[in-house]
Motif scaffolding. Structure first.
Motif, PDB file in Angstrom:
ATOM      1  N   GLY A  61      -6.842 -36.577  85.527  1.00  0.00           N
ATOM      2  CA  GLY A  61      -8.053 -37.398  85.655  1.00  0.00           C
ATOM      3  C   GLY A  61      -9.237 -36.598  86.146  1.00  0.00           C
ATOM      4  O   GLY A  61     -10.356 -36.739  85.642  1.00  0.00           O
ATOM      5  N   GLY A  62      -9.012 -35.750  87.130  1.00  0.00           N
ATOM      6  CA  GLY A  62     -10.092 -34.915  87.647  1.00  0.00           C
ATOM      7  C   GLY A  62     -10.639 -33.953  86.610  1.00  0.00           C
ATOM      8  O   GLY A  62     -11.855 -33.787  86.471  1.00  0.00           O
ATOM      9  N   LEU A  63      -9.742 -33.317  85.865  1.00  0.00           N
ATOM     10  CA  LEU A  63     -10.186 -32.381  84.825  1.00  0.00           C
ATOM     11  C   LEU A  63     -10.932 -33.095  83.702  1.00  0.00           C
ATOM     12  O   LEU A  63     -11.913 -32.569  83.171  1.00  0.00           O
ATOM     13  CB  LEU A  63      -8.990 -31.605  84.266  1.00  0.00           C
ATOM     14  N   LEU A  64     -10.480 -34.296  83.349  1.00  0.00           N
ATOM     15  CA  LEU A  64     -11.198 -35.059  82.325  1.00  0.00           C
ATOM     16  C   LEU A  64     -12.602 -35.423  82.802  1.00  0.00           C
ATOM     17  O   LEU A  64     -13.568 -35.345  82.025  1.00  0.00           O
ATOM     18  CB  LEU A  64     -10.415 -36.321  81.951  1.00  0.00           C
ATOM     19  N   LEU A  65     -12.736 -35.821  84.058  1.00  0.00           N
ATOM     20  CA  LEU A  65     -14.069 -36.144  84.583  1.00  0.00           C
ATOM     21  C   LEU A  65     -14.966 -34.912  84.597  1.00  0.00           C
ATOM     22  O   LEU A  65     -16.150 -34.996  84.260  1.00  0.00           O
ATOM     23  CB  LEU A  65     -13.975 -36.729  85.992  1.00  0.00           C
ATOM     24  N   LEU A  66     -14.418 -33.776  84.989  1.00  0.00           N
ATOM     25  CA  LEU A  66     -15.218 -32.554  85.021  1.00  0.00           C
ATOM     26  C   LEU A  66     -15.631 -32.115  83.623  1.00  0.00           C
ATOM     27  O   LEU A  66     -16.735 -31.608  83.431  1.00  0.00           O
ATOM     28  CB  LEU A  66     -14.443 -31.427  85.716  1.00  0.00           C
ATOM     29  N   SER A  67     -14.758 -32.321  82.653  1.00  0.00           N
ATOM     30  CA  SER A  67     -15.068 -31.894  81.283  1.00  0.00           C
ATOM     31  C   SER A  67     -16.051 -32.842  80.598  1.00  0.00           C
ATOM     32  O   SER A  67     -16.767 -32.444  79.691  1.00  0.00           O
ATOM     33  CB  SER A  67     -13.790 -31.804  80.452  1.00  0.00           C
ATOM     34  N   GLY A  68     -16.057 -34.106  81.018  1.00  0.00           N
ATOM     35  CA  GLY A  68     -16.923 -35.091  80.383  1.00  0.00           C
ATOM     36  C   GLY A  68     -16.302 -35.735  79.152  1.00  0.00           C
ATOM     37  O   GLY A  68     -16.923 -36.570  78.510  1.00  0.00           O
ATOM     38  N   TYR A  69     -15.083 -35.344  78.800  1.00  0.00           N
ATOM     39  CA  TYR A  69     -14.373 -35.935  77.669  1.00  0.00           C
ATOM     40  C   TYR A  69     -13.401 -36.997  78.173  1.00  0.00           C
ATOM     41  O   TYR A  69     -12.794 -36.836  79.234  1.00  0.00           O
ATOM     42  CB  TYR A  69     -13.585 -34.863  76.899  1.00  0.00           C
ATOM     43  N   PHE A  70     -13.262 -38.079  77.415  1.00  0.00           N
ATOM     44  CA  PHE A  70     -12.333 -39.155  77.744  1.00  0.00           C
ATOM     45  C   PHE A  70     -12.577 -39.720  79.149  1.00  0.00           C
ATOM     46  O   PHE A  70     -11.624 -40.027  79.877  1.00  0.00           O
ATOM     47  CB  PHE A  70     -10.876 -38.689  77.603  1.00  0.00           C
ATOM     48  N   VAL A  71     -13.831 -39.851  79.528  1.00  0.00           N
ATOM     49  CA  VAL A  71     -14.169 -40.350  80.868  1.00  0.00           C
ATOM     50  C   VAL A  71     -13.615 -41.757  81.104  1.00  0.00           C
ATOM     51  O   VAL A  71     -13.057 -42.013  82.173  1.00  0.00           O
ATOM     52  CB  VAL A  71     -15.689 -40.268  81.127  1.00  0.00           C
ATOM     53  N   PRO A  72     -13.697 -42.701  80.145  1.00  0.00           N
ATOM     54  CA  PRO A  72     -13.083 -44.015  80.400  1.00  0.00           C
ATOM     55  C   PRO A  72     -11.576 -43.929  80.649  1.00  0.00           C
ATOM     56  O   PRO A  72     -11.041 -44.658  81.490  1.00  0.00           O
ATOM     57  CB  PRO A  72     -13.402 -44.813  79.135  1.00  0.00           C
ATOM     58  N   LEU A  73     -10.886 -43.050  79.945  1.00  0.00           N
ATOM     59  CA  LEU A  73      -9.459 -42.861  80.193  1.00  0.00           C
ATOM     60  C   LEU A  73      -9.236 -42.323  81.604  1.00  0.00           C
ATOM     61  O   LEU A  73      -8.350 -42.793  82.327  1.00  0.00           O
ATOM     62  CB  LEU A  73      -8.859 -41.902  79.158  1.00  0.00           C
ATOM     63  N   ALA A  74     -10.031 -41.345  81.993  1.00  0.00           N
ATOM     64  CA  ALA A  74      -9.918 -40.787  83.341  1.00  0.00           C
ATOM     65  C   ALA A  74     -10.170 -41.857  84.392  1.00  0.00           C
ATOM     66  O   ALA A  74      -9.445 -41.936  85.398  1.00  0.00           O
ATOM     67  CB  ALA A  74     -10.906 -39.624  83.514  1.00  0.00           C
ATOM     68  N   LEU A  75     -11.179 -42.697  84.172  1.00  0.00           N
ATOM     69  CA  LEU A  75     -11.464 -43.769  85.126  1.00  0.00           C
ATOM     70  C   LEU A  75     -10.302 -44.754  85.221  1.00  0.00           C
ATOM     71  O   LEU A  75      -9.976 -45.239  86.310  1.00  0.00           O
ATOM     72  CB  LEU A  75     -12.747 -44.502  84.738  1.00  0.00           C
ATOM     73  N   THR A  76      -9.672 -45.030  84.100  1.00  0.00           N
ATOM     74  CA  THR A  76      -8.523 -45.941  84.098  1.00  0.00           C
ATOM     75  C   THR A  76      -7.356 -45.335  84.870  1.00  0.00           C
ATOM     76  O   THR A  76      -6.728 -46.011  85.696  1.00  0.00           O
ATOM     77  CB  THR A  76      -8.105 -46.258  82.655  1.00  0.00           C
ATOM     78  N   LEU A  77      -7.055 -44.071  84.620  1.00  0.00           N
ATOM     79  CA  LEU A  77      -5.974 -43.399  85.330  1.00  0.00           C
ATOM     80  C   LEU A  77      -6.251 -43.336  86.826  1.00  0.00           C
ATOM     81  O   LEU A  77      -5.377 -43.606  87.655  1.00  0.00           O
ATOM     82  CB  LEU A  77      -5.777 -41.977  84.795  1.00  0.00           C
ATOM     83  N   LEU A  78      -7.483 -42.984  87.175  1.00  0.00           N
ATOM     84  CA  LEU A  78      -7.817 -42.811  88.583  1.00  0.00           C
ATOM     85  C   LEU A  78      -7.963 -44.139  89.316  1.00  0.00           C
ATOM     86  O   LEU A  78      -7.816 -44.190  90.531  1.00  0.00           O
ATOM     87  CB  LEU A  78      -9.079 -41.960  88.726  1.00  0.00           C
ATOM     88  N   ALA A  79      -8.220 -45.226  88.591  1.00  0.00           N
ATOM     89  CA  ALA A  79      -8.259 -46.542  89.238  1.00  0.00           C
ATOM     90  C   ALA A  79      -6.891 -46.872  89.816  1.00  0.00           C
ATOM     91  O   ALA A  79      -6.781 -47.381  90.938  1.00  0.00           O
ATOM     92  CB  ALA A  79      -8.704 -47.615  88.244  1.00  0.00           C
ATOM     93  N   ALA A  80      -5.848 -46.565  89.064  1.00  0.00           N
ATOM     94  CA  ALA A  80      -4.489 -46.799  89.565  1.00  0.00           C
ATOM     95  C   ALA A  80      -4.195 -45.899  90.762  1.00  0.00           C
ATOM     96  O   ALA A  80      -3.584 -46.337  91.749  1.00  0.00           O
ATOM     97  CB  ALA A  80      -3.475 -46.559  88.450  1.00  0.00           C
ATOM     98  N   GLU A  81      -4.633 -44.657  90.694  1.00  0.00           N
ATOM     99  CA  GLU A  81      -4.448 -43.741  91.821  1.00  0.00           C
ATOM    100  C   GLU A  81      -5.181 -44.249  93.057  1.00  0.00           C
ATOM    101  O   GLU A  81      -4.630 -44.257  94.154  1.00  0.00           O
ATOM    102  CB  GLU A  81      -4.977 -42.346  91.464  1.00  0.00           C
ATOM    103  N   LEU A  82      -6.422 -44.659  92.866  1.00  0.00           N
ATOM    104  CA  LEU A  82      -7.213 -45.145  94.005  1.00  0.00           C
ATOM    105  C   LEU A  82      -6.602 -46.399  94.608  1.00  0.00           C
ATOM    106  O   LEU A  82      -6.627 -46.577  95.823  1.00  0.00           O
ATOM    107  CB  LEU A  82      -8.657 -45.399  93.574  1.00  0.00           C
ATOM    108  N   TYR A  83      -6.049 -47.262  93.768  1.00  0.00           N
ATOM    109  CA  TYR A  83      -5.382 -48.454  94.288  1.00  0.00           C
ATOM    110  C   TYR A  83      -4.231 -48.053  95.211  1.00  0.00           C
ATOM    111  O   TYR A  83      -4.086 -48.580  96.309  1.00  0.00           O
ATOM    112  CB  TYR A  83      -4.865 -49.331  93.141  1.00  0.00           C
ATOM    113  N   ASN A  84      -3.417 -47.112  94.762  1.00  0.00           N
ATOM    114  CA  ASN A  84      -2.286 -46.658  95.573  1.00  0.00           C
ATOM    115  C   ASN A  84      -2.740 -45.955  96.847  1.00  0.00           C
ATOM    116  O   ASN A  84      -2.148 -46.136  97.914  1.00  0.00           O
ATOM    117  CB  ASN A  84      -1.370 -45.744  94.762  1.00  0.00           C
TER     118      ASN A  84
END
Length: 129
Positions: A61-84
């Motif tokens: 998720g972090g690498l996707l955010l840094l790259s700027g590609y698949f940002v919605p996917l990264a946000l979805t993955l990291l939402a679950a992480e942040l919840y935990n």
């Protein structure tokens, strides 16, 4: 707002990339938690190697955010992480919740910029093709 979202995306991406890598390389040493239940939790997830899944998702998720590609996917993955992360801190270590709250604020700032990508996900009756 766009510039703030870009800055938030890079900060959040950097945060999750560093902590995801730290899970594998252990270059940022942290003292053990004071709560005995939190210690049991960490022992269980680390000895079973279940934590590797958390760290892998953080790193991806972090690498996707840094790259700027698949940002919605990264946000979805990291939402679950942040919840935990928030659930852990709220229940087992409330004194150290500040970094998690910063990550949540950064996530919200990035989400607001990409909210159009989630319009059908959040719709009660999504459109079918």
């Amino acid at each position: 707002m766009k510039i703030m979202s870009i800055i938030a995306r890079y900060l959040l991406g950097l945060m999750f990339t560093v902590f995801g890598l730290n899970g594998f390389l252990n270059f940022i040493h942290q003292p053990p938690p004071t709560n005995p239940l939190a210690i049991q939790f960490f022992v269980a997830i680390s000895s079973s190697h279940f934590a590797a899944f958390f760290f892998a998702i953080q790193l991806i998720g972090g690498l996707l955010l840094l790259s700027g590609y698949f940002v919605p996917l990264a946000l979805t993955l990291l939402a679950a992480e942040l919840y935990n992360i928030l659930a852990f801190h709220l229940t087992l270590a409330p004194a150290s919740i500040a970094p998690a709250l910063v990550a949540v604020v950064l996530w919200i700032l990035v989400f607001l910029q990409y909210r159009a990508s989630f319009k059908d996900v959040l719709a009660a009756k999504p459109t079918l093709e």
